[in-house]
Design a protein around this motif. Sequence first.
Motif, PDB file in Angstrom:
ATOM      1  N   UNK A  37      -6.829   6.676   7.174  1.00 48.98           N
ATOM      2  CA  UNK A  37      -8.181   6.232   6.833  1.00 48.98           C
ATOM      3  C   UNK A  37      -8.322   4.714   6.753  1.00 48.98           C
ATOM      4  N   UNK A  38      -7.277   4.050   6.236  1.00 42.76           N
ATOM      5  CA  UNK A  38      -7.386   2.596   6.088  1.00 42.76           C
ATOM      6  C   UNK A  38      -7.446   1.906   7.443  1.00 42.76           C
ATOM      7  N   UNK A  63       0.815  -1.210   0.000  1.00 44.49           N
ATOM      8  CA  UNK A  63       0.000   0.000   0.000  1.00 44.49           C
ATOM      9  C   UNK A  63       0.853   1.266   0.000  1.00 44.49           C
ATOM     10  N   UNK A 106      -3.456  10.567   4.179  1.00 37.27           N
ATOM     11  CA  UNK A 106      -4.577  10.314   3.267  1.00 37.27           C
ATOM     12  C   UNK A 106      -4.847   8.834   3.040  1.00 37.27           C
ATOM     13  N   UNK A 107      -3.848   7.989   3.262  1.00 37.70           N
ATOM     14  CA  UNK A 107      -4.058   6.562   2.968  1.00 37.70           C
ATOM     15  C   UNK A 107      -4.025   5.712   4.237  1.00 37.70           C
TER      16      UNK A 107
END
Lengths: 308, 252
Positions: free
Chosen positions: A215-216, A194, A211-212
């Motif tokens: 949230x994940x 990821x 941003x990744x």
Amino acid sequence: MNTPVKEDRTAGDRLTRYPKHIREDWFGRVYVYLCVALMVVTIFSIVWFIASKGLNPFVSGAIGIPDLLLGHVWKPEGEPPLFGALPFLAGSASVSFIAAAIAAPFGFCAAVFMTQIAPKLGRTVLQPAIELLAGIPSVVYGFVGLSVIVPFLRDNFPGQGFGILAGAIVLSIMILPTVTSIATDALSTLPAGLREGSFALGATRWQTIYRLILPTTLPSLLTGIVLGISRAFGEALAVQMVIGNAPHVPRSLLESAATLTSIITLEMGNTVGGSLHNNVLWSLALILLLMTFLFVFIVRMLERRAKR
Amino acid sequence: MGEKAFFTKDLSVYYGEKQAIKKISMDFPSREVIALIGPSGCGKSTFLRSLNRMNDVIPGARVEGQIWIDGRDINDPATDVVLLRQKIGMVWQKPNPFHKSIYENIAFGPRYHGIRDKKKLDEIVESSLRKTALWDEVKDRLHRSALALSGGQQQRLCIARSVAVQPSILLMDEPASALDPVSTAKVEELIAELKREYCIVIVTHNMYQAARVSDKTAFFLMGDLVEYDTTQKIFTNPSHRSTDDYISGRFG
Ligand SMILES: Nc1ncnc2c1ncn2[C@@H]1O[C@H](COP(=O)(O)OP(=O)(O)O)[C@@H](O)[C@H]1O
Ligand SMILES: [Mg+2]
């Protein structure tokens, strides 16, 4: 001539079950079932015991449920005695949520540092330090809070220093290990691809985290926070030492207050088993138990979301 | 052969003391597919990663030499890695869709690069998915999780995600080796389609795949570039003994 027959027989003999194995198997099974049965019985009797005692004041008609949950005044010795637990509900909720609000950003940052920025330093220095926090007894936290945080608040803010804020600060340090370790687990079990995928699109490390990665892992991070709140809700000793133990709904964070747990520990020794006052303390314990159920339920929901 | 998309000059990569790539100089023409082949551990992935500076994040990795793109050496400290990676997309062996909706996966890169306008993003999502032949398969579930797609669809989504930031070069590290034969065929079709617009560098362990999709083939052996020529030549009449041995499966 009949050698093959003989061989068959020995082969057959070898495949018969040994009595010793049968015994061992049976013994192991009985042992496991006994342990499980004992555990289930213990858990249910605790719940039943708390519920029967805690519901007694309502069943006997001495006080109503709204009197307890919404009443502002706690005067067990009064005439008539008043058992308004709203101050404690408010105290417990506010210390726990504020503690979580303080601990969450620190926990996330520590987890991000340990997994994304400096894994080596994180593993060798930060992680053991945070694990150590989890092992410190709560009376020590209370003591430190009493000798450091309370005087600090007293010198820098209005009031005596005892109160919600002091309790919340102490609790936030206590729940930091929970929040951090769950966040660290969540971040380190992310698929390795990821981050690279995001870098390869031109994202910077901070954009990738913000941003990744956050949230994940949000459901897992929330799980950590809820477990932290749950722990804070149940902590008695350390809070009791710094919160001031005044049974009214506090109007500011710097005013003395009390929590469900602190009032139970403070008053249980002064009551007679079976008296109304004693039973109402059990009602407070029942509220704590129900809150725990609620937190467990929320954590289950979050975990199901995290798995998706 | 048309214009050059980029070229390397004496490119070396070290992991600590160990030299994984030894002074490789290669030209990469635009709008062609270049296959990198060679036995495991010969440095194909390392070479590919150095092309968009993904080695930056590997502790202990060090790159020497030059990689020239658009008149600029990308290893020059003044090169902006963000802009570089926008120009050079990358796809891995294992599909790595983000845990987000199909739409968000594609819109992710453009958002980084400052595109906020919803209509513009919609357009990019649609055109990227059309380019990767996914549009018809997913247009009704753009806002559902990308993780529900099949492995082959996820891989094409990852290609679409790279395409969405409008690169000119695509790097693919064994993009089909984790996929079933049907999905592999689709990815190969896609590569043939995409090469009209992009320079594609693909690492593959599958000789047939290299022969089918590529225009040029480079054979790597223990960090050296042994031979680099048209795929036709490499597969029918290689100049080196070791190339011949490798493609005919005599070692590996
Ligand atoms: N992160 C790393 N750290 C140290 N050595 C590495 C690393 N990645 C690859 N290598 C070494 O570099 C050499 C080339 O590896 P790689 O580029 O992955 O080969 P290929 O993709 O051709 O199989 C191998 O010997 C491998 O052990
Ligand atoms: Mg490889």
